[in-house]
Design a protein around this motif. Structure first.
Motif, mmCIF file in Angstrom:
data_model
loop_
_atom_site.group_PDB
_atom_site.id
_atom_site.type_symbol
_atom_site.label_atom_id
_atom_site.label_comp_id
_atom_site.label_asym_id
_atom_site.label_seq_id
_atom_site.Cartn_x
_atom_site.Cartn_y
_atom_site.Cartn_z
ATOM 1 N N VAL A 170 0.836 -1.206 0.000
ATOM 2 C CA VAL A 170 0.000 0.000 0.000
ATOM 3 C C VAL A 170 0.865 1.248 0.000
ATOM 4 C CG1 VAL A 170 -1.774 1.289 1.250
ATOM 5 C CG2 VAL A 170 -1.833 -1.215 1.231
ATOM 6 N N GLY A 171 0.579 2.139 -0.944
ATOM 7 C CA GLY A 171 1.169 3.470 -0.924
ATOM 8 C C GLY A 171 2.610 3.525 -1.375
ATOM 9 N N ARG A 172 3.232 4.651 -1.066
ATOM 10 C CA ARG A 172 4.619 4.913 -1.422
ATOM 11 C C ARG A 172 5.517 4.740 -0.198
ATOM 12 N NH1 ARG A 172 5.132 7.000 -6.382
ATOM 13 N NH2 ARG A 172 3.269 7.760 -7.428
ATOM 14 N N PRO A 173 6.819 4.588 -0.432
ATOM 15 C CA PRO A 173 7.730 4.386 0.698
ATOM 16 C C PRO A 173 7.652 5.530 1.701
ATOM 17 C CG PRO A 173 8.828 3.943 -1.380
ATOM 18 C CD PRO A 173 7.513 4.572 -1.716
ATOM 19 N N PRO A 174 7.825 5.208 2.982
ATOM 20 C CA PRO A 174 8.038 3.852 3.491
ATOM 21 C C PRO A 174 6.733 3.047 3.517
ATOM 22 C CG PRO A 174 7.968 5.411 5.311
ATOM 23 C CD PRO A 174 7.904 6.232 4.058
ATOM 24 N N ILE A 175 6.788 1.815 3.021
ATOM 25 C CA ILE A 175 5.618 0.942 2.973
ATOM 26 C C ILE A 175 5.309 0.430 4.376
ATOM 27 C CG2 ILE A 175 4.645 -1.161 1.989
ATOM 28 C CD1 ILE A 175 5.111 1.057 -0.045
ATOM 29 N N SER A 176 4.120 0.740 4.862
ATOM 30 C CA SER A 176 3.747 0.322 6.219
ATOM 31 C C SER A 176 2.789 -0.868 6.211
ATOM 32 C CB SER A 176 3.095 1.485 6.970
ATOM 33 O OG SER A 176 1.920 1.917 6.301
ATOM 34 N N GLN A 177 2.223 -1.186 5.036
ATOM 35 C CA GLN A 177 1.276 -2.300 4.954
ATOM 36 C C GLN A 177 1.563 -3.103 3.690
ATOM 37 O OE1 GLN A 177 -2.821 -1.088 5.143
ATOM 38 N NE2 GLN A 177 -3.622 -3.163 4.973
ATOM 39 N N SER A 178 1.910 -4.377 3.896
ATOM 40 C CA SER A 178 2.203 -5.267 2.772
ATOM 41 C C SER A 178 2.005 -6.705 3.232
ATOM 42 C CB SER A 178 3.646 -5.064 2.286
ATOM 43 O OG SER A 178 3.959 -5.959 1.240
ATOM 44 N N GLU A 179 1.532 -7.558 2.300
ATOM 45 C CA GLU A 179 1.322 -8.962 2.632
ATOM 46 C C GLU A 179 1.531 -9.847 1.409
ATOM 47 O OE1 GLU A 179 -1.849 -10.176 5.677
ATOM 48 O OE2 GLU A 179 -2.756 -8.431 4.690
ATOM 49 N N LEU A 180 2.033 -11.048 1.663
ATOM 50 C CA LEU A 180 1.959 -12.136 0.703
ATOM 51 C C LEU A 180 0.798 -13.015 1.160
ATOM 52 C CD1 LEU A 180 3.037 -13.858 -1.655
ATOM 53 C CD2 LEU A 180 4.572 -14.966 -0.004
ATOM 54 N N VAL A 181 -0.195 -13.177 0.283
ATOM 55 C CA VAL A 181 -1.446 -13.829 0.680
ATOM 56 C C VAL A 181 -1.665 -15.081 -0.154
ATOM 57 C CG1 VAL A 181 -3.946 -13.527 0.931
ATOM 58 C CG2 VAL A 181 -2.413 -11.594 1.315
ATOM 59 N N LYS A 182 -2.152 -16.137 0.507
ATOM 60 C CA LYS A 182 -2.474 -17.406 -0.148
ATOM 61 C C LYS A 182 -3.988 -17.578 -0.116
ATOM 62 C CE LYS A 182 -0.936 -22.262 0.189
ATOM 63 N NZ LYS A 182 -0.087 -23.181 1.010
ATOM 64 N N LEU A 183 -4.580 -17.886 -1.288
ATOM 65 C CA LEU A 183 -6.030 -17.966 -1.404
ATOM 66 C C LEU A 183 -6.470 -19.322 -1.941
ATOM 67 C CD1 LEU A 183 -6.713 -14.569 -3.243
ATOM 68 C CD2 LEU A 183 -6.825 -14.968 -0.789
ATOM 69 N N SER A 184 -7.684 -19.697 -1.590
ATOM 70 C CA SER A 184 -8.330 -20.861 -2.197
ATOM 71 C C SER A 184 -8.855 -20.462 -3.570
ATOM 72 C CB SER A 184 -9.489 -21.348 -1.330
ATOM 73 O OG SER A 184 -10.350 -22.196 -2.082
ATOM 74 N N PRO A 185 -8.531 -21.204 -4.639
ATOM 75 C CA PRO A 185 -9.044 -20.847 -5.963
ATOM 76 C C PRO A 185 -10.538 -21.102 -6.121
ATOM 77 C CG PRO A 185 -7.810 -22.896 -6.072
ATOM 78 C CD PRO A 185 -7.625 -22.356 -4.693
ATOM 79 N N GLU A 186 -11.101 -21.936 -5.265
ATOM 80 C CA GLU A 186 -12.541 -22.213 -5.340
ATOM 81 C C GLU A 186 -13.358 -21.137 -4.635
ATOM 82 O OE1 GLU A 186 -10.318 -24.686 -4.402
ATOM 83 O OE2 GLU A 186 -10.332 -25.532 -6.441
ATOM 84 N N THR A 187 -12.997 -20.831 -3.398
ATOM 85 C CA THR A 187 -13.785 -19.882 -2.611
ATOM 86 C C THR A 187 -13.238 -18.458 -2.676
ATOM 87 O OG1 THR A 187 -12.484 -20.232 -0.595
ATOM 88 C CG2 THR A 187 -14.314 -21.765 -1.018
ATOM 89 N N LEU A 188 -11.974 -18.318 -3.105
ATOM 90 C CA LEU A 188 -11.264 -17.029 -3.121
ATOM 91 C C LEU A 188 -11.028 -16.481 -1.712
ATOM 92 C CD1 LEU A 188 -12.976 -15.274 -6.186
ATOM 93 C CD2 LEU A 188 -11.058 -16.879 -6.144
ATOM 94 N N GLU A 189 -11.175 -17.338 -0.718
ATOM 95 C CA GLU A 189 -10.935 -16.935 0.670
ATOM 96 C C GLU A 189 -9.452 -17.071 1.009
ATOM 97 O OE1 GLU A 189 -13.082 -15.624 2.682
ATOM 98 O OE2 GLU A 189 -14.891 -15.920 1.464
ATOM 99 N N ILE A 190 -9.018 -16.293 1.992
ATOM 100 C CA ILE A 190 -7.622 -16.323 2.437
ATOM 101 C C ILE A 190 -7.377 -17.577 3.278
ATOM 102 C CG2 ILE A 190 -5.888 -15.167 3.859
ATOM 103 C CD1 ILE A 190 -7.224 -12.507 3.130
#
Length: 468
Positions: A170-190
């Motif tokens: 999110v946003g420009r540096p310094p980045i305060s919010q970032s995630e690597l997220v894994k999702l279900s391809p069927e439900t699209l849930e995290i």
């Protein structure tokens, strides 16, 4: 008594002026006023209350870094765009001017000349007038969409883990919010998520924020997820199962990386550098850097900008669209041979895809709002397709044999067949940012948002052709 003196004095001055005008030539003020060493600051055009400038829509011209008190006149051809008088830079060196682009405006990058006085200088900037491609063909697809997390950037499906991996920052540096997220391809849930580690302090000693993640790819052989950490000029490698950090590369290890793509058979990770001619290469087993691939532009005096990477291991080829020049590079991964093909009609190309069956290269370009379909064998541009404002990302879906183009400004995903015909133009929320095919008939897309309360932003999309 003073009042009685005014009229004769006025008459005297007027008579004297008339006599002087008859006795000598008029001395007009010279147009050659004091000049600046260079035009300081800059100007740009942006849509007013929208995401693109169209014929008949409103635009705002903004200036920054100007000399306070400097006077700016805007011209397109012989037409003065601010006829009521020059724009005056405020104490912060800023100007702002609203205008309406007329309905008859031609599409493309319109050159606007900014003429400055006090002191004198001039510059040219561009106002892009984009096409409006109507929505169509939604009934040809099954579409599912779900909000995820703020700041989505790229997505990839991994068959062995039957999971989607999505990056967000999110946003420009310094980045305060970032995630690597894994999702279900069927439900699209995290189903899994990880926050990147803290980055080193910035050069001025201020907080460095996080190693925000952007580009993403999965290496099944080693069980890794690679991500570009663009703001720190580096990379990161995570475990694909639990998303634990395997290695965070040092800041400065790769210049402004955007895409990372893995060739598992060759044991290589290829990383684009956005604005330079280099494609960085890493060994996926040792995670050590190797000799980079360098692409030399055929445009005199210009440097190839390796904005994107598309790798097709079976064909042994890598494709990279140049941001800086109208070109696409074709790299033979076995011999190392590099061919650079010209792309007439492309401006600020941002992504490329490939159809091995017909040997077609697809190139999406942001500034020209188009998709070029190019013969890899001959380099000929076979089709130039207007797809929408800000064509940013392209994926070729091999089952339906169609290209999917994410148009960031238009808020659409345009579907184009190999003959250059638009099959559909799908609504895709705010700022579609990335599309990627999974080889099974699905296309995955992520978009960004226009703010915290945007119901159409920060979503993932699954697009599948309806069986007929």
């Amino acid at each position: 008594m003073n009042g009685n003196l005014r009229l004769p004095i006025r008459r005297l001055v007027g008579a004297s002026a008339l006599a002087l005008s008859l006795a000598a030539p008029v001395l007009a003020q010279s147009p050659y006023t004091p000049v600046a060493e260079e035009f300081t600051g800059g100007l740009y055009a942006a849509p007013s209350g929208g995401t693109a400038i169209y014929p008949g829509s409103a635009a705002t011209i903004s200036g920054y870094g100007l000399i306070p008190g400097q006077e700016i006149t805007l011209m397109r051809g012989n037409t003065v765009l601010n006829p009521d008088g020059p724009l005056i830079a405020n104490d912060e060196g800023e100007v702002s001017f609203d205008l309406t682009v007329d309905e008859e405006a031609a599409l493309g990058l319109q050159p606007i000349v900014a003429i400055a006085e006090n002191p004198a200088a001039a510059t040219v900037f561009e106002l892009k007038v984009s096409p409006q491609v109507p929505l169509s063909g939604e009934d040809l697809f099954e579409i599912a969409s779900q909000p995820v997390v703020p700041g989505l950037y790229q997505v990839i499906y991994n068959e062995s883990s039957d999971a989607l991996y999505v990056t967000s920052s999110v946003g420009r540096p310094p980045i305060s919010q970032s995630e690597l997220v894994k999702l279900s391809p069927e439900t699209l849930e995290i189903v899994g998520r990880a926050t990147p580690p803290a980055a080193p302090a910035r050069p001025d000693g201020s907080d460095g924020g996080l190693f925000g993640v952007y580009g993403v790819w999965v290496d099944d052989t080693n069980g890794h997820v690679w991500a570009t950490t663009t703001r720190q000029d580096s990379l990161a490698v995570y475990d694909k199962d639990d998303l634990s950090l395997v290695k965070q590369f040092d800041s400065g290890s790769v210049t402004h990386p955007r895409d990372v793509v893995i060739d598992e058979g060759r044991g290589r990770a290829y990383v684009s550098t956005s604005f330079t001619k280099a494609i960085n290469v890493f060994d996926t087993n040792s995670l050590e850097p190797l000799e980079p691939i360098e692409i030399t532009s055929t445009v005199r005096g210009e440097e190839f900008g390796a904005r994107s990477i598309a790798v097709y291991p079976e064909a042994g080829k890598l494709f990279s669209a140049s941001l800086n020049t109208p070109e696409v590079a074709v790299v033979d991964l076995d011999s190392g041979e590099v061919r650079v093909l010209p792309l007439p009609g492309a401006k600020a190309s941002s992504d490329a895809a490939y159809d091995p069956q017909d040997g077609l290269i697809f190139v999406a370009s942001q500034a020209s709002d188009n998709l070029l379909i190019v013969s890899e064998e001959t380099g000929e541009v076979l089709h130039d397709v207007t797809v929408g404002a800000g064509a940013l990302s392209v994926a070729f879906e091999p089952v339906s044999r169609r290209a999917f183009v994410a148009n960031r400004g238009a808020g659409t995903i345009t579907v184009v067949n190999t003959d250059g015909e638009i099959v559909a133009n799908l609504e895709a929320g705010s700022y579609p940012n990335h599309v990627r095919a999974d080889g099974k008939g699905n296309v995955w897309a992520v978009n960004k948002s226009q703010g915290q309360d945007d119901p159409n932003g920060d979503r993932i999309w699954r697009i599948t052709a309806v069986a007929r």
